[in-house]
Design a protein around this motif. Sequence first.
Motif, mmCIF file in Angstrom:
data_model
loop_
_atom_site.group_PDB
_atom_site.id
_atom_site.type_symbol
_atom_site.label_atom_id
_atom_site.label_comp_id
_atom_site.label_asym_id
_atom_site.label_seq_id
_atom_site.Cartn_x
_atom_site.Cartn_y
_atom_site.Cartn_z
ATOM 1 N N LEU A 1 0.829 -1.220 0.000
ATOM 2 C CA LEU A 1 0.000 0.000 0.000
ATOM 3 C C LEU A 1 0.848 1.247 0.000
ATOM 4 C CD1 LEU A 1 -2.967 -0.159 2.527
ATOM 5 C CD2 LEU A 1 -3.033 -0.167 0.030
ATOM 6 N N ALA A 2 1.943 1.206 0.754
ATOM 7 C CA ALA A 2 2.797 2.394 0.866
ATOM 8 C C ALA A 2 4.187 1.932 1.227
ATOM 9 C CB ALA A 2 2.260 3.342 1.937
ATOM 10 N N ARG A 3 5.154 2.678 0.743
ATOM 11 C CA ARG A 3 6.542 2.344 1.018
ATOM 12 C C ARG A 3 7.200 3.621 1.495
ATOM 13 N NH1 ARG A 3 11.340 -0.679 -2.148
ATOM 14 N NH2 ARG A 3 11.976 -1.236 -0.080
ATOM 15 N N GLY A 4 7.668 3.616 2.735
ATOM 16 C CA GLY A 4 8.427 4.754 3.243
ATOM 17 C C GLY A 4 9.898 4.530 2.961
ATOM 18 N N LYS A 5 10.735 5.422 3.441
ATOM 19 C CA LYS A 5 12.173 5.255 3.201
ATOM 20 C C LYS A 5 12.684 3.972 3.847
ATOM 21 C CE LYS A 5 13.658 9.554 4.038
ATOM 22 N NZ LYS A 5 13.525 10.906 3.918
ATOM 23 N N VAL A 6 12.153 3.664 5.029
ATOM 24 C CA VAL A 6 12.725 2.542 5.775
ATOM 25 C C VAL A 6 11.685 1.514 6.237
ATOM 26 C CG1 VAL A 6 14.674 3.957 6.505
ATOM 27 C CG2 VAL A 6 12.694 3.736 8.010
ATOM 28 N N ARG A 7 10.445 1.627 5.771
ATOM 29 C CA ARG A 7 9.438 0.620 6.157
ATOM 30 C C ARG A 7 8.374 0.508 5.092
ATOM 31 N NH1 ARG A 7 6.150 3.984 9.604
ATOM 32 N NH2 ARG A 7 6.303 5.930 8.468
ATOM 33 N N GLU A 8 7.593 -0.564 5.201
ATOM 34 C CA GLU A 8 6.561 -0.838 4.208
ATOM 35 C C GLU A 8 5.234 -1.115 4.900
ATOM 36 O OE1 GLU A 8 9.504 -3.146 3.616
ATOM 37 O OE2 GLU A 8 10.315 -1.397 2.552
ATOM 38 N N LEU A 9 4.173 -0.821 4.173
ATOM 39 C CA LEU A 9 2.827 -1.042 4.670
ATOM 40 C C LEU A 9 2.066 -1.874 3.643
ATOM 41 C CD1 LEU A 9 0.894 -0.130 6.979
ATOM 42 C CD2 LEU A 9 0.240 1.774 5.496
ATOM 43 N N TYR A 10 1.515 -3.033 4.094
ATOM 44 C CA TYR A 10 0.828 -3.962 3.193
ATOM 45 C C TYR A 10 -0.638 -4.082 3.585
ATOM 46 C CZ TYR A 10 5.528 -5.534 1.914
ATOM 47 O OH TYR A 10 6.823 -5.591 1.470
ATOM 48 N N GLU A 11 -1.447 -4.355 2.574
ATOM 49 C CA GLU A 11 -2.860 -4.616 2.806
ATOM 50 C C GLU A 11 -3.039 -6.095 3.120
ATOM 51 O OE1 GLU A 11 -6.607 -3.060 0.523
ATOM 52 O OE2 GLU A 11 -5.545 -4.531 -0.709
ATOM 53 N N VAL A 12 -3.697 -6.389 4.252
ATOM 54 C CA VAL A 12 -3.984 -7.779 4.619
ATOM 55 C C VAL A 12 -5.407 -8.131 4.189
ATOM 56 C CG1 VAL A 12 -4.250 -9.379 6.561
ATOM 57 C CG2 VAL A 12 -2.294 -7.819 6.484
ATOM 58 N N ASP A 13 -6.365 -7.308 4.634
ATOM 59 C CA ASP A 13 -7.753 -7.435 4.164
ATOM 60 C C ASP A 13 -8.404 -6.065 4.339
ATOM 61 O OD1 ASP A 13 -8.633 -7.175 6.870
ATOM 62 O OD2 ASP A 13 -8.480 -9.343 7.180
ATOM 63 N N ASP A 14 -9.722 -5.989 4.210
ATOM 64 C CA ASP A 14 -10.373 -4.665 4.260
ATOM 65 C C ASP A 14 -10.136 -3.951 5.583
ATOM 66 O OD1 ASP A 14 -11.305 -5.065 1.752
ATOM 67 O OD2 ASP A 14 -13.408 -5.376 2.312
ATOM 68 N N GLU A 15 -9.947 -4.733 6.643
ATOM 69 C CA GLU A 15 -9.834 -4.113 7.979
ATOM 70 C C GLU A 15 -8.420 -4.089 8.533
ATOM 71 O OE1 GLU A 15 -12.651 -6.847 8.437
ATOM 72 O OE2 GLU A 15 -13.782 -5.359 7.305
ATOM 73 N N HIS A 16 -7.480 -4.796 7.882
ATOM 74 C CA HIS A 16 -6.157 -4.975 8.498
ATOM 75 C C HIS A 16 -5.005 -4.670 7.559
ATOM 76 C CE1 HIS A 16 -8.889 -7.585 10.859
ATOM 77 N NE2 HIS A 16 -8.254 -7.003 11.848
ATOM 78 N N LEU A 17 -3.943 -4.145 8.162
ATOM 79 C CA LEU A 17 -2.702 -3.842 7.436
ATOM 80 C C LEU A 17 -1.540 -4.498 8.166
ATOM 81 C CD1 LEU A 17 -3.189 0.016 6.929
ATOM 82 C CD2 LEU A 17 -3.831 -1.825 5.366
ATOM 83 N N LEU A 18 -0.443 -4.695 7.440
ATOM 84 C CA LEU A 18 0.782 -5.186 8.059
ATOM 85 C C LEU A 18 1.864 -4.132 7.877
ATOM 86 C CD1 LEU A 18 1.967 -7.792 9.453
ATOM 87 C CD2 LEU A 18 3.020 -8.255 7.205
ATOM 88 N N LEU A 19 2.400 -3.656 8.991
ATOM 89 C CA LEU A 19 3.445 -2.636 8.994
ATOM 90 C C LEU A 19 4.772 -3.358 9.239
ATOM 91 C CD1 LEU A 19 3.931 0.450 9.046
ATOM 92 C CD2 LEU A 19 3.244 0.432 11.435
ATOM 93 N N VAL A 20 5.714 -3.194 8.334
ATOM 94 C CA VAL A 20 7.000 -3.908 8.419
ATOM 95 C C VAL A 20 8.139 -2.893 8.468
ATOM 96 C CG1 VAL A 20 8.503 -5.636 7.356
ATOM 97 C CG2 VAL A 20 6.008 -5.819 7.080
ATOM 98 N N ALA A 21 8.934 -2.959 9.521
ATOM 99 C CA ALA A 21 10.074 -2.045 9.687
ATOM 100 C C ALA A 21 11.339 -2.742 9.191
ATOM 101 C CB ALA A 21 10.220 -1.658 11.160
#
Length: 297
Positions: free
Chosen positions: A8-28
């Motif tokens: 869904l989004a990529r920062g300089k040092v982390r990523e954000l993924y869509e899991v389902d309509d209600e949930h995301l996964l934030l990865v550092a």
Amino acid sequence: MTLPLRLLARGKVRELYEVDDEHLLLVASDRLSAYDVVLPTAIPDKGAVLTGLSLWWFGQLRDLVPDHLVTADVSEYPVELAPYADSLRGRSMLCRRLQMQPVECVARGYLTGGGLKEYRETGAVCGLALPDGLEDGSRLPQPIFTPSTKAAVGAHDENVSFEAVTAVVGASVAEELRRITLAVYERGASLAAARGILLADTKLELGLDPAGVLTLGDEVLTPDSSRFWPASSYEPGRPQPSYDKQYVRDWLSASGWDRTAPGPELPQDVVEQTRARYVEAYERITGSSFEDYLRDA
Ligand code: PZK
């Protein structure tokens, strides 16, 4: 590692993924940015330190504001992520999806960075007049809310007045954003001060949960979202050394690098010293062993 999820989004040092309509996964990640450039050399465990700190702070802040954390226990993640458990463990969070407010919520207790630049140009920050004679690192008479609007990728956020926030989100949400941001800063600054660390400023991301409740998102009170300074070397009137990155910055400055991408590879000792500072920040702030955090993650 390529996860079977939509990015869904990529920062300089982390990523954000869509899991389902209600949930995301934030990865550092273990990437480090210095002088706005992501360096080619990773700092081992940096992503886990930042995640561990965020998790600890969410716990410390729970009476002030709800947060988006569902779980950081990889065994509770959706089963399709099971093959990636080893690379996600300790450095990721399963989160509730929020409707993020289009405002970066910043609180400052000390003057530096973009706030200092605006003060020198106008005598005010975000429309808040400040006393004359403040210098780099000065403690402010009281913490201030200095919101900014998210700029396009690559640009810096632009400071805005409280009235401008009101125009975008309405007076009642704007007042809540300010109240929550200042409360989080005060709690963070007082806990950090008790451990010899000054919290100069911090940036929060707030969003509405499905019930319309303002909720803390993203990471919170980490060295990537906040400026931490060692209290022992605090000396207003000059740039303060960064708790986590000073060793890297000093090495980069001495290296002759012109601050354009890509940055230079870091030598092993700089990597090790910098990793040690991140781990020390985790242990000083939380009062717990980072080794234990990793073992239990
Ligand atoms: C969200 N960001 C910033 C973070 C990036 C960008 N719980 C949430 N619900 C909806 N949106 C967000 C969150 C969170 N957290 C956060 N952008 C959207 C961000 C990490 C990596 F690239």
